[in-house]
Design an enzyme around this catalytic site. Structure first.
Site, PDB file in Angstrom:
ATOM      1  N   GLY A  20       0.842  -1.191   0.000  1.00  0.00           N
ATOM      2  CA  GLY A  20       0.000   0.000   0.000  1.00  0.00           C
ATOM      3  C   GLY A  20       0.873   1.235   0.000  1.00  0.00           C
ATOM      4  O   GLY A  20       1.969   1.231  -0.580  1.00  0.00           O
ATOM      5  N   ARG A  45      -2.332  -8.828  -1.556  1.00  0.00           N
ATOM      6  CA  ARG A  45      -3.514  -9.653  -1.407  1.00  0.00           C
ATOM      7  C   ARG A  45      -4.032 -10.095  -2.783  1.00  0.00           C
ATOM      8  O   ARG A  45      -4.379 -11.230  -2.983  1.00  0.00           O
ATOM      9  CB  ARG A  45      -4.607  -8.889  -0.645  1.00  0.00           C
ATOM     10  N   GLY A  91      -8.218  14.711   3.141  1.00  0.00           N
ATOM     11  CA  GLY A  91      -7.521  13.428   3.206  1.00  0.00           C
ATOM     12  C   GLY A  91      -6.795  13.189   4.527  1.00  0.00           C
ATOM     13  O   GLY A  91      -6.036  12.238   4.656  1.00  0.00           O
ATOM     14  N   ASP A 136      -6.148   4.720  18.008  1.00  0.00           N
ATOM     15  CA  ASP A 136      -4.818   4.752  17.401  1.00  0.00           C
ATOM     16  C   ASP A 136      -3.791   5.313  18.390  1.00  0.00           C
ATOM     17  O   ASP A 136      -2.710   4.738  18.589  1.00  0.00           O
ATOM     18  CB  ASP A 136      -4.876   5.624  16.130  1.00  0.00           C
ATOM     19  N   LYS A 185      -0.348   3.534  20.472  1.00  0.00           N
ATOM     20  CA  LYS A 185       0.984   4.144  20.511  1.00  0.00           C
ATOM     21  C   LYS A 185       1.398   4.447  21.954  1.00  0.00           C
ATOM     22  O   LYS A 185       2.566   4.295  22.320  1.00  0.00           O
ATOM     23  CB  LYS A 185       0.999   5.406  19.651  1.00  0.00           C
ATOM     24  N   GLY A 202       1.950   8.965   6.636  1.00  0.00           N
ATOM     25  CA  GLY A 202       2.278   9.156   5.225  1.00  0.00           C
ATOM     26  C   GLY A 202       3.207   8.070   4.743  1.00  0.00           C
ATOM     27  O   GLY A 202       4.032   7.558   5.505  1.00  0.00           O
TER      28      GLY A 202
END
Lengths: 439, 439
Positions: free
Chosen positions: B17, B50, B192, B206, B210, B312
């Site tokens: 990806g 995949r 985005g 998330d 972390k 990113g």
């Protein structure tokens, strides 16, 4: 927590000043943690001092103190040597002696590394031992390890560092209070942020040594202190600082290391220390007082910044201890960390060929055609102007010009030319502008 | 520059990806540099995807693409496996398979590490291989290596992190534009910075993963995602943000890891994710848009901050490649980096026992004695008040109270009590205050 079942590692500390005494303290206080992290106990074998009397206030058992540093580093039961004496000699001979005797070395000695790093790195290579020096640049801030290891798969293109706390304190004071250089320096001295003889800091020698180390690591090339173009802050005026404020900028003493194309198209290293105006929106602009920070740009990671205390006994000792743990672990594993890599072997670009931008303030005659004549002078030297601001009238008329990017030689020639013009009374301020995107 | 005379190391990349494709690109573009830094050529053996069709746009030679990830990691000529699939399965099985087959592993998988790190660490230990994961926390920012190595001789006492770019973008937008949560989130989605289903970011899942990883490393203890007290930002209102601004503060979603004394006097770990007001003078306050930063306090080093892009493809790939170089070097030297250390084995403190400060805004009746009754409610629960500000009159009368440090349970009980009082119309805003010195 029991100490692992391993032969203890012996440590010798050379120097027992503000850093050395903190190293000794942490070795004692953190002994259990250090043993757990290293995988073996770490034991202090001796502390070398110049005069025994001077070390009386430090909490070191008297039988560990010695004035025989040369003998100490050569002892069979010393595996790790911490050098925090500073300066060139006897530090260099002691480090070389330690490596020859089979010890690994941790040092905070920026001056020595910047002047004669290759000699030390070759000695470490020959001996098959580690030579680590995180504490040599920006005190406690982990910057060398990230450059060397975290960014090892990336391509660093630029490093901008505020790596001298004294000058940052002085410039920050000038910015916040409007004080002149002399007044701000006096305050820094009164508060202990500047030495009685502040030359090494104020004239940029300290920052230049750190710039050489940063450039060597970032660009895998050999850069020594003598390669670094150096200008200090003693000529920065309250007017320069005010002029920066007018354009939304702040004056900082920057250590700048850039990957550039030279005139022949080959990649080269530009490395320099000078005061520069940076936009207040830049992350480095908010680094206040005596703090340090290093801003790194790389192709894949983008913009990173590392911030923290750049000096002081305990912070520097923290960096020394971090290295000591790594070096001790390598020792136990019978391996070494990555040695110095100078494989890229890029040349250093002369300052005249370095691309930069100038901010120039000029006292001018208030008459028609002045702006045109000044613009012409820039054009004659191939320098394109980004902005011109005209301020005041009559005897106070002033032009403030900010150029686009050009070589330092072109910009310097432009300023020299301006000084000779009839319409120009005086070039009152010249300063480089950094920290903006390439254009 | 010639590649060193060494057997090449084979790399398998799992997932192609945004991160995987950048890893593949950098492996090709930086091949010469990587070989020089590692000491041997690093060769791509295969990329597991995949569906083959989905990978058509990525510049990978077709014969390197495979859908058989399990077969790829078990190949004899694969020495290093990069896992950038994400999620729990099949990532976990593939990592375990790779280690069993003798490969070293680099992963960016925060969710898996936070949920089941110990299983992976034990497998790496058993196999005598490295498992590195710098990219799992704060993208390109080197934070795990500094915590693990640079500060290994120091004692970390607190970590405050802005470790989720989406929520930082939303809160920054609310702060600068006065927008409400929904509006700011919509803008983040349009640009985005937020997913169509933003739950994992917005509700703090998330950041909690972390936080667990940071706390484990900082305090040498096992902390999993389920140990982390978690509150998201979906209930932060424009009024909260304005109220913060009034007191010279800004609202940030913080991952907080602290070393604390528990009620029994033993050292414990407090680990939590929640929105909090921090002073604008705090270095974390100037972290804008989708940037990340981690602020670390330790006994000797003092205050450090690490800043950069937290997500990113290319930035995350930079962190992966940095790990890959270290792991490859270790491989050649037949050694491993420092394994996970959980030797301190500190317990996790329940949220109720965590010390913090509250900022409470209350709509009150405008009559004599109201302030006294509110102050009494705080006192009854043993909470000391730092400041009270009275705003508006009549129907708009409002009290803004900032407490001194108390346990979260005491503070929570105080707020519950306030809600039941006759003189209180409504408790309109409750938020913790962080980032100030202990008091």
């Amino acid at each position: 927590m029991s100490a692992p079942d391993q032969r203890p590692l012996g440590v010798a500390v050379l120097g027992c000043g503000s850093v050395g005494s903190q190293v000794v303290r942490l070795l004692a206080e953190q002994a259990d943690d250090l043993a757990a992290r290293v995988g073996a106990p770490v034991e202090l074998r001796g502390v070398a001092v110049r005069r025994l009397e001077a070390a009386r206030e430090v909490e070191v058992p008297a039988d560990l103190l010695t004035t025989d540093a040369t003998g100490l580093v050569a002892r069979d039961d010393v595996d790790l040597v911490v050098e925090v004496i500073g300066g060139i000699e006897p530090a260099r001979s002691l480090i070389l002696g330690a490596l020859e005797s089979g010890a690994s070395v941790v040092t905070a000695n920026k001056a020595l590394l910047a002047e004669d790093g290759p000699t030390l790195f070759e000695a470490a290579e020959r001996a098959g031992r580690d030579l680590y020096y995180e504490a040599a640049v920006a005190g406690a801030i982990p910057i060398l390890r990230p450059l060397r290891e975290s960014l090892a798969g990336d391509r660093v293109t630029r490093v901008l560092g505020i790596v001298n706390g004294t000058t940052n304190f002085v410039l920050d004071k000038m910015d916040t209070s409007g004080a002149g250089f002399a007044e701000a320096l006096e305050e820094a001295q009164a508060l202990g942020y500047a030495e009685a003889d502040p030359t090494a800091d104020v004239e940029g020698f300290d920052a230049a040594a750190k710039a050489a180390i940063l450039a060597s690591l970032a660009f895998h090339s050999r850069v020594t202190a003598s390669d670094v173009h150096r200008e200090g802050i003693s000529e920065v005026t309250a007017a320069d600082v005010a002029s920066a404020a007018d354009m939304g900028a702040v004056v900082k003493l920057l250590a700048i290391c850039e990957l550039r194309r030279g005139p022949d198209g080959e990649e080269a290293v530009s490395v320099r220390v000078h005061p520069a105006m940076i936009p207040r929106s830049h992350p480095l602009a908010s680094v206040r007082e005596a703090y340090n920070a290093v801003f790194v740009e790389s192709e894949a990671a983008g913009q990173l910044m590392f911030y923290g205390p750049g000096a002081g006994g305990a912070p520097t000792a923290s960096a020394v201890l971090g290295d000591l743990v790594t070096v001790a672990r390598n020792r136990l594993a019978a391996t070494r960390g990555a040695g110095e890599s100078a494989y890229a072997d890029r040349p250093v670009l002369p300052m005249g060929e370095t691309l930069t931008r100038y901010h120039v303030a000029i006292d001018v005659e208030d008459r028609a055609g002045v702006l045109a004549s000044v613009a012409l002078a820039f054009a004659e030297h191939g320098v394109s102007i980004q902005t011109v601001r005209q301020e005041g009238r009559g005897a106070d008329a002033q032009l403030v010009v900010v150029s686009h990017r050009a070589t330092d030689a072109q910009l310097r020639a432009t300023v020299d030319h301006l000084s000779t013009m009839d319409t120009v009374r005086e070039v009152t301020s010249v300063m480089r502008v950094e920290g903006e995107s390439e254009q």
